[in-house]
Design a protein around this motif. Structure first.
Motif, PDB file in Angstrom:
ATOM      1  N   LYS A 199      -9.809   1.242  -3.573  1.00 17.40           N
ATOM      2  CA  LYS A 199      -8.681   0.674  -3.276  1.00 17.40           C
ATOM      3  C   LYS A 199      -7.653   1.210  -4.165  1.00 17.40           C
ATOM      4  O   LYS A 199      -6.318   1.338  -3.856  1.00 17.40           O
ATOM      5  CB  LYS A 199      -8.663  -0.926  -3.278  1.00 17.40           C
ATOM      6  CG  LYS A 199      -9.497  -1.619  -2.245  1.00 17.40           C
ATOM      7  CD  LYS A 199      -9.345  -3.343  -2.331  1.00 17.40           C
ATOM      8  CE  LYS A 199     -10.206  -3.753  -1.247  1.00 17.40           C
ATOM      9  NZ  LYS A 199     -10.374  -5.242  -1.423  1.00 17.40           N
ATOM     10  N   GLN A 200      -7.993   1.485  -5.381  1.00 12.22           N
ATOM     11  CA  GLN A 200      -6.810   1.859  -6.425  1.00 12.22           C
ATOM     12  C   GLN A 200      -6.602   3.345  -6.228  1.00 12.22           C
ATOM     13  O   GLN A 200      -5.536   3.693  -6.378  1.00 12.22           O
ATOM     14  CB  GLN A 200      -7.478   1.874  -7.902  1.00 12.22           C
ATOM     15  CG  GLN A 200      -8.055   0.581  -8.351  1.00 12.22           C
ATOM     16  CD  GLN A 200      -8.475   0.273  -9.781  1.00 12.22           C
ATOM     17  OE1 GLN A 200      -9.199   1.065 -10.279  1.00 12.22           O
ATOM     18  NE2 GLN A 200      -8.359  -0.720 -10.446  1.00 12.22           N
ATOM     19  N   ALA A 201      -7.764   4.123  -5.763  1.00 14.61           N
ATOM     20  CA  ALA A 201      -7.369   5.235  -5.462  1.00 14.61           C
ATOM     21  C   ALA A 201      -6.443   5.608  -4.241  1.00 14.61           C
ATOM     22  O   ALA A 201      -5.510   6.407  -4.103  1.00 14.61           O
ATOM     23  CB  ALA A 201      -8.596   6.358  -5.029  1.00 14.61           C
ATOM     24  N   LEU A 202      -6.536   4.688  -3.108  1.00 13.04           N
ATOM     25  CA  LEU A 202      -5.749   4.863  -2.081  1.00 13.04           C
ATOM     26  C   LEU A 202      -4.508   4.103  -2.424  1.00 13.04           C
ATOM     27  O   LEU A 202      -3.388   4.831  -1.896  1.00 13.04           O
ATOM     28  CB  LEU A 202      -6.354   3.831  -0.919  1.00 13.04           C
ATOM     29  CG  LEU A 202      -7.420   4.071  -0.114  1.00 13.04           C
ATOM     30  CD1 LEU A 202      -7.839   3.067   0.875  1.00 13.04           C
ATOM     31  CD2 LEU A 202      -7.154   5.476   0.688  1.00 13.04           C
ATOM     32  N   GLU A 203      -4.102   3.242  -3.249  1.00 12.28           N
ATOM     33  CA  GLU A 203      -2.791   2.836  -3.849  1.00 12.28           C
ATOM     34  C   GLU A 203      -2.220   3.892  -4.579  1.00 12.28           C
ATOM     35  O   GLU A 203      -0.930   4.278  -4.414  1.00 12.28           O
ATOM     36  CB  GLU A 203      -2.895   1.690  -4.652  1.00 12.28           C
ATOM     37  CG  GLU A 203      -1.650   1.313  -5.200  1.00 12.28           C
ATOM     38  CD  GLU A 203      -1.771  -0.160  -5.848  1.00 12.28           C
ATOM     39  OE1 GLU A 203      -0.994  -0.534  -6.531  1.00 12.28           O
ATOM     40  OE2 GLU A 203      -2.970  -0.652  -5.943  1.00 12.28           O
ATOM     41  N   LEU A 204      -2.947   4.804  -5.320  1.00 12.25           N
ATOM     42  CA  LEU A 204      -2.293   5.709  -6.007  1.00 12.25           C
ATOM     43  C   LEU A 204      -1.825   7.062  -5.197  1.00 12.25           C
ATOM     44  O   LEU A 204      -0.921   7.684  -5.139  1.00 12.25           O
ATOM     45  CB  LEU A 204      -3.416   6.419  -7.316  1.00 12.25           C
ATOM     46  CG  LEU A 204      -3.501   5.589  -8.330  1.00 12.25           C
ATOM     47  CD1 LEU A 204      -4.416   6.156  -9.121  1.00 12.25           C
ATOM     48  CD2 LEU A 204      -2.273   5.317  -9.213  1.00 12.25           C
ATOM     49  N   LYS A 205      -2.575   7.190  -4.212  1.00 13.53           N
ATOM     50  CA  LYS A 205      -2.352   8.484  -3.146  1.00 13.53           C
ATOM     51  C   LYS A 205      -1.254   7.720  -2.326  1.00 13.53           C
ATOM     52  O   LYS A 205      -0.194   8.631  -2.020  1.00 13.53           O
ATOM     53  CB  LYS A 205      -3.677   8.412  -2.219  1.00 13.53           C
ATOM     54  CG  LYS A 205      -3.420   9.592  -1.064  1.00 13.53           C
ATOM     55  CD  LYS A 205      -4.389   9.645  -0.126  1.00 13.53           C
ATOM     56  CE  LYS A 205      -4.255  10.647   0.823  1.00 13.53           C
ATOM     57  NZ  LYS A 205      -5.556  10.909   1.720  1.00 13.53           N
ATOM     58  N   GLY A 206      -0.793   6.413  -1.807  1.00 12.35           N
ATOM     59  CA  GLY A 206      -0.056   6.277  -1.203  1.00 12.35           C
ATOM     60  C   GLY A 206       1.578   6.192  -2.164  1.00 12.35           C
ATOM     61  O   GLY A 206       2.483   6.537  -1.600  1.00 12.35           O
ATOM     62  N   ASN A 207       1.390   6.035  -3.472  1.00 16.01           N
ATOM     63  CA  ASN A 207       2.454   5.953  -4.175  1.00 16.01           C
ATOM     64  C   ASN A 207       2.815   7.369  -4.454  1.00 16.01           C
ATOM     65  O   ASN A 207       4.145   7.686  -4.397  1.00 16.01           O
ATOM     66  CB  ASN A 207       2.287   5.464  -5.532  1.00 16.01           C
ATOM     67  CG  ASN A 207       1.969   3.972  -5.697  1.00 16.01           C
ATOM     68  OD1 ASN A 207       2.401   3.299  -4.720  1.00 16.01           O
ATOM     69  ND2 ASN A 207       1.310   3.418  -6.441  1.00 16.01           N
ATOM     70  N   ALA A 208       1.924   8.338  -4.446  1.00 10.74           N
ATOM     71  CA  ALA A 208       2.202  10.000  -4.513  1.00 10.74           C
ATOM     72  C   ALA A 208       3.093  10.573  -3.316  1.00 10.74           C
ATOM     73  O   ALA A 208       4.091  11.088  -3.438  1.00 10.74           O
ATOM     74  CB  ALA A 208       0.974  10.536  -4.789  1.00 10.74           C
TER      75      ALA A 208
END
Length: 226
Positions: A199-208
């Motif tokens: 979930k953290q990885a998806l959030e970082l990807k979405g922010n990027a």
């Protein structure tokens, strides 16, 4: 008719002497003079081990917490029932506990806060709940963890996003986990760290991706080719 004298634990008599409290003072304290009565009379002889009960703390001394249950009966909680780094409750605190047994000879209900907390803990657990855990060891299938005194299991596939061959380096570590399976009847709790990392990885990807603008030129490194 002479008033029935209340019997107290021997340890409490010794503690009263240590701090200069007379028998009369202790009797007044036990009578509930310093704490309001919850109002409901309890039949202490019918209390079952493990039964949950509430009361008001009226005194704390020498590693023991004295609890008024109904204005007539009292309970006793040993200091060992509380967490090592936890402060003992102050007089006036409303506290929940579980019955260990009723000591008729001392007219005292022996109580446990640890059991009550575990009951509440299991009642509140749901798949998706986030908890802080400490790894206590490894087993054939993954990790053993401690969560508020309750044993939990983490499959080796749920430790990290990448494949883990040896889980030993995780022993002693603390991290947040997500509950995936709960079985209160069998005291079975399964958790995942991988779910949180994903979930953290998806959030970082979405922010990027959200920061990108059309036509923007970026530099990158090729990590794999077919």
């Amino acid at each position: 008719m002479a008033a029935k004298s209340r019997q107290f634990p021997d340890e409490m008599d010794d503690n009263a002497d240590d701090i200069g409290m007379s028998d009369a003072d202790l009797e007044a304290l036990m009578s509930g003079a310093d704490a309001p009565s919850p109002g409901k009379t309890i039949d202490v002889e019918k209390l079952e081990p493990g039964e949950r009960i509430e009361g008001n703390v009226i005194d704390v001394r020498a590693g023991e917490v004295l609890v008024e249950l109904d204005g007539k009966h009292h309970g006793l909680i040993e200091e060992e029932e509380f967490e090592e780094d936890e402060e003992l409750p102050l007089p006036g605190t409303r506290i929940k506990a579980s019955v260990i047994r009723y000591d008729a000879a001392k007219d005292m209900v022996l109580l446990s806060v640890g059991k009550a907390r575990k009951e509440v803990f299991w009642d509140d657990l749901r798949p998706g709940s986030l908890l802080e855990a400490r790894v206590t060891g490894t087993n054939k299938g993954g990790l053993d963890l401690d969560i508020k005194g309750v044993r939990a299991f983490m499959p080796i596939s749920q430790i990290d996003i990448k494949r883990i061959e040896d889980a030993t380096p995780f022993v002693g570590k603390k991290f947040r986990v997500e509950v995936t399976q709960v079985d209160k009847a069998d005291q079975n709790l399964v958790v995942s760290r991988r779910a949180i990392l994903e979930k953290q990885a998806l959030e970082l990807k979405g922010n990027a991706l959200a920061r990108l603008s059309e036509g923007e030129v970026l530099k990158g490194t090729v990590v794999k080719t077919n």
